[in-house]
Design a protein around this motif. Structure first.
Motif, PDB file in Angstrom:
ATOM      1  N   THR A  86      -4.945  39.068 -16.777  1.00  0.00           N
ATOM      2  CA  THR A  86      -5.012  40.025 -17.880  1.00  0.00           C
ATOM      3  C   THR A  86      -5.252  39.281 -19.184  1.00  0.00           C
ATOM      4  N   ALA A  87      -6.357  39.599 -19.842  1.00  0.00           N
ATOM      5  CA  ALA A  87      -6.765  38.840 -21.031  1.00  0.00           C
ATOM      6  C   ALA A  87      -8.031  39.475 -21.591  1.00  0.00           C
ATOM      7  N   GLU A  88      -8.502  38.898 -22.687  1.00  0.00           N
ATOM      8  CA  GLU A  88      -9.806  39.294 -23.220  1.00  0.00           C
ATOM      9  C   GLU A  88     -10.787  38.150 -22.961  1.00  0.00           C
ATOM     10  N   TYR A  89     -11.956  38.510 -22.492  1.00  0.00           N
ATOM     11  CA  TYR A  89     -12.952  37.529 -22.077  1.00  0.00           C
ATOM     12  C   TYR A  89     -14.190  37.641 -22.968  1.00  0.00           C
ATOM     13  N   PHE A  90     -14.615  36.494 -23.465  1.00  0.00           N
ATOM     14  CA  PHE A  90     -15.760  36.449 -24.370  1.00  0.00           C
ATOM     15  C   PHE A  90     -16.861  35.562 -23.801  1.00  0.00           C
ATOM     16  N   CYS A  91     -18.057  36.089 -23.773  1.00  0.00           N
ATOM     17  CA  CYS A  91     -19.232  35.312 -23.415  1.00  0.00           C
ATOM     18  C   CYS A  91     -19.834  34.750 -24.707  1.00  0.00           C
ATOM     19  N   ALA A  92     -20.406  33.555 -24.641  1.00  0.00           N
ATOM     20  CA  ALA A  92     -20.981  32.956 -25.840  1.00  0.00           C
ATOM     21  C   ALA A  92     -22.239  32.183 -25.481  1.00  0.00           C
ATOM     22  N   VAL A  93     -23.165  32.138 -26.416  1.00  0.00           N
ATOM     23  CA  VAL A  93     -24.414  31.413 -26.214  1.00  0.00           C
ATOM     24  C   VAL A  93     -24.663  30.485 -27.389  1.00  0.00           C
ATOM     25  N   GLY A  94     -25.171  29.301 -27.066  1.00  0.00           N
ATOM     26  CA  GLY A  94     -25.486  28.350 -28.113  1.00  0.00           C
ATOM     27  C   GLY A  94     -26.750  27.591 -27.768  1.00  0.00           C
ATOM     28  N   PRO A  95     -27.687  27.507 -28.702  1.00  0.00           N
ATOM     29  CA  PRO A  95     -28.897  26.732 -28.445  1.00  0.00           C
ATOM     30  C   PRO A  95     -28.591  25.253 -28.318  1.00  0.00           C
ATOM     31  N   LEU A  96     -29.577  24.490 -27.878  1.00  0.00           N
ATOM     32  CA  LEU A  96     -29.343  23.085 -27.602  1.00  0.00           C
ATOM     33  C   LEU A  96     -29.130  22.257 -28.862  1.00  0.00           C
ATOM     34  N   ARG A  97     -29.807  22.665 -29.922  1.00  0.00           N
ATOM     35  CA  ARG A  97     -29.710  21.880 -31.138  1.00  0.00           C
ATOM     36  C   ARG A  97     -28.282  21.958 -31.686  1.00  0.00           C
ATOM     37  N   ASN A  98     -27.724  20.799 -32.007  1.00  0.00           N
ATOM     38  CA  ASN A  98     -26.327  20.816 -32.424  1.00  0.00           C
ATOM     39  C   ASN A  98     -26.123  21.290 -33.845  1.00  0.00           C
ATOM     40  N   THR A  99     -27.215  21.680 -34.480  1.00  0.00           N
ATOM     41  CA  THR A  99     -27.061  22.264 -35.805  1.00  0.00           C
ATOM     42  C   THR A  99     -26.972  23.777 -35.739  1.00  0.00           C
ATOM     43  N   ASP A 100     -27.050  24.324 -34.555  1.00  0.00           N
ATOM     44  CA  ASP A 100     -27.040  25.778 -34.417  1.00  0.00           C
ATOM     45  C   ASP A 100     -25.679  26.281 -33.975  1.00  0.00           C
ATOM     46  N   LYS A 101     -25.391  27.473 -34.372  1.00  0.00           N
ATOM     47  CA  LYS A 101     -24.060  28.018 -34.175  1.00  0.00           C
ATOM     48  C   LYS A 101     -23.905  28.682 -32.813  1.00  0.00           C
ATOM     49  N   ILE A 103     -22.683  31.796 -30.732  1.00  0.00           N
ATOM     50  CA  ILE A 103     -22.552  33.232 -30.968  1.00  0.00           C
ATOM     51  C   ILE A 103     -21.789  33.853 -29.814  1.00  0.00           C
ATOM     52  N   PHE A 104     -20.826  34.707 -30.146  1.00  0.00           N
ATOM     53  CA  PHE A 104     -19.991  35.343 -29.143  1.00  0.00           C
ATOM     54  C   PHE A 104     -20.366  36.807 -28.963  1.00  0.00           C
ATOM     55  N   GLY A 105     -20.100  37.309 -27.763  1.00  0.00           N
ATOM     56  CA  GLY A 105     -20.189  38.737 -27.520  1.00  0.00           C
ATOM     57  C   GLY A 105     -18.955  39.435 -28.052  1.00  0.00           C
ATOM     58  N   THR A 106     -18.921  40.750 -27.883  1.00  0.00           N
ATOM     59  CA  THR A 106     -17.828  41.542 -28.432  1.00  0.00           C
ATOM     60  C   THR A 106     -16.566  41.486 -27.579  1.00  0.00           C
ATOM     61  N   GLY A 107     -16.661  40.899 -26.408  1.00  0.00           N
ATOM     62  CA  GLY A 107     -15.476  40.729 -25.583  1.00  0.00           C
ATOM     63  C   GLY A 107     -15.265  41.854 -24.588  1.00  0.00           C
ATOM     64  N   THR A 108     -14.593  41.517 -23.501  1.00  0.00           N
ATOM     65  CA  THR A 108     -14.195  42.501 -22.484  1.00  0.00           C
ATOM     66  C   THR A 108     -12.702  42.355 -22.261  1.00  0.00           C
ATOM     67  N   ARG A 109     -12.008  43.467 -22.432  1.00  0.00           N
ATOM     68  CA  ARG A 109     -10.574  43.446 -22.207  1.00  0.00           C
ATOM     69  C   ARG A 109     -10.309  43.776 -20.738  1.00  0.00           C
ATOM     70  N   LEU A 110      -9.670  42.839 -20.042  1.00  0.00           N
ATOM     71  CA  LEU A 110      -9.344  43.023 -18.624  1.00  0.00           C
ATOM     72  C   LEU A 110      -7.847  43.272 -18.483  1.00  0.00           C
ATOM     73  N   GLN A 111      -7.521  44.367 -17.815  1.00  0.00           N
ATOM     74  CA  GLN A 111      -6.123  44.645 -17.471  1.00  0.00           C
ATOM     75  C   GLN A 111      -6.001  44.667 -15.961  1.00  0.00           C
ATOM     76  N   VAL A 112      -5.080  43.867 -15.442  1.00  0.00           N
ATOM     77  CA  VAL A 112      -4.844  43.824 -14.004  1.00  0.00           C
ATOM     78  C   VAL A 112      -3.429  44.337 -13.746  1.00  0.00           C
ATOM     79  N   PHE A 113      -3.352  45.332 -12.893  1.00  0.00           N
ATOM     80  CA  PHE A 113      -2.051  45.918 -12.558  1.00  0.00           C
ATOM     81  C   PHE A 113      -1.601  45.439 -11.184  1.00  0.00           C
TER      82      PHE A 113
END
Lengths: 114, 115
Positions: A86-101, A103-113
């Protein structure tokens, strides 16, 4: 401009169910891809990452993700979830150049019962 | 070892006041990021510092927001004339910085509430 889409905003599962969280990115070049996780009350931490090579990458706690270049996707999977996932999961992408930032997605909230 | 440290952990301020948020990155990390985490908005990129390069400020939402990084270490995010929509958790992260072989290390964030 690069962007990341996570289409599942909230996922509810019972323990032992299988998990797949979607992540699609938009970027016209080679990318590095990441999944970060934020457990309740804790800070964000790296779950797994893809730089190159085998498109199926394995992370901590039994998680894995598959990079499908033709689909611009990097979905996160786990065969059998636990209550402790149970947590929030974020996907992120970054270009190869180390001067680039990163970027994250908006996240997915997972609840496990249990 | 010490992780990324952010202060204060919580800040409540009145609309119109200025606030300063501080981030102490991990020693030796050349890259430093500020993100904003709002309910339903995920992680919104604000600004990125990498070594001695000019910072990438493309994520700052308005000219009320500014950030600096002194001596390649500590960073301060300043929000002037705060508005209620500025309420969020402000996260700082650092990394070793050469490409992405080093993951981002996040602080615990500063929860800003503008009343």
């Amino acid at each position: 401009a690069q962007s990341v889409s996570q289409h599942n905003h909230h996922v509810i599962l019972s323990e032992a169910a299988s998990l797949e969280l979607g992540c699609n990115y938009s970027y016209g070049g080679t990318v590095n891809l990441f999944w970060y996780v934020q457990y309740p009350g804790q800070h964000l931490q790296l779950l797994l990452k893809y730089f190159s090579g085998d498109p199926l990458v394995k992370g901590i706690k039994g998680f894995e993700a598959e990079f499908i270049k033709s689909k611009f996707s990097f979905n996160l999977r786990k065969p059998s979830v636990q209550w402790s996932d149970t947590a929030e999961y974020f996907c992120a992408v970054g270009p190869l150049r180390n001067t680039d930032k990163l970027i994250f997605g908006t996240g997915t909230r997972l609840q496990v019962f249990p | 070892g010490a992780g990324v440290s952010q202060s204060p952990s919580n800040k409540v301020t009145e609309k119109g006041k200025d606030v300063e948020l501080r981030c102490d990155p991990i020693s030796g990390h050349t890259a430093l990021y500020w993100y904003r985490q709002s309910l339903g908005q995920g992680l919104e990129f604000l600004i990125y510092f990498q070594g001695n390069s000019a910072p990438d400020k493309s994520g700052l939402p308005s000219d009320r927001f500014s950030a600096e990084r002194t001596g390649g270490s500590v960073s301060t995010l300043t929000i002037q004339r705060t508005q209620q929509e500025d309420s969020a958790v402000y996260l700082c992260a650092s990394s070793f910085g050469t490409g992405y072989n080093s993951p981002l290390h996040f602080g615990n964030g500063t929860r800003l509430t503008v009343t």
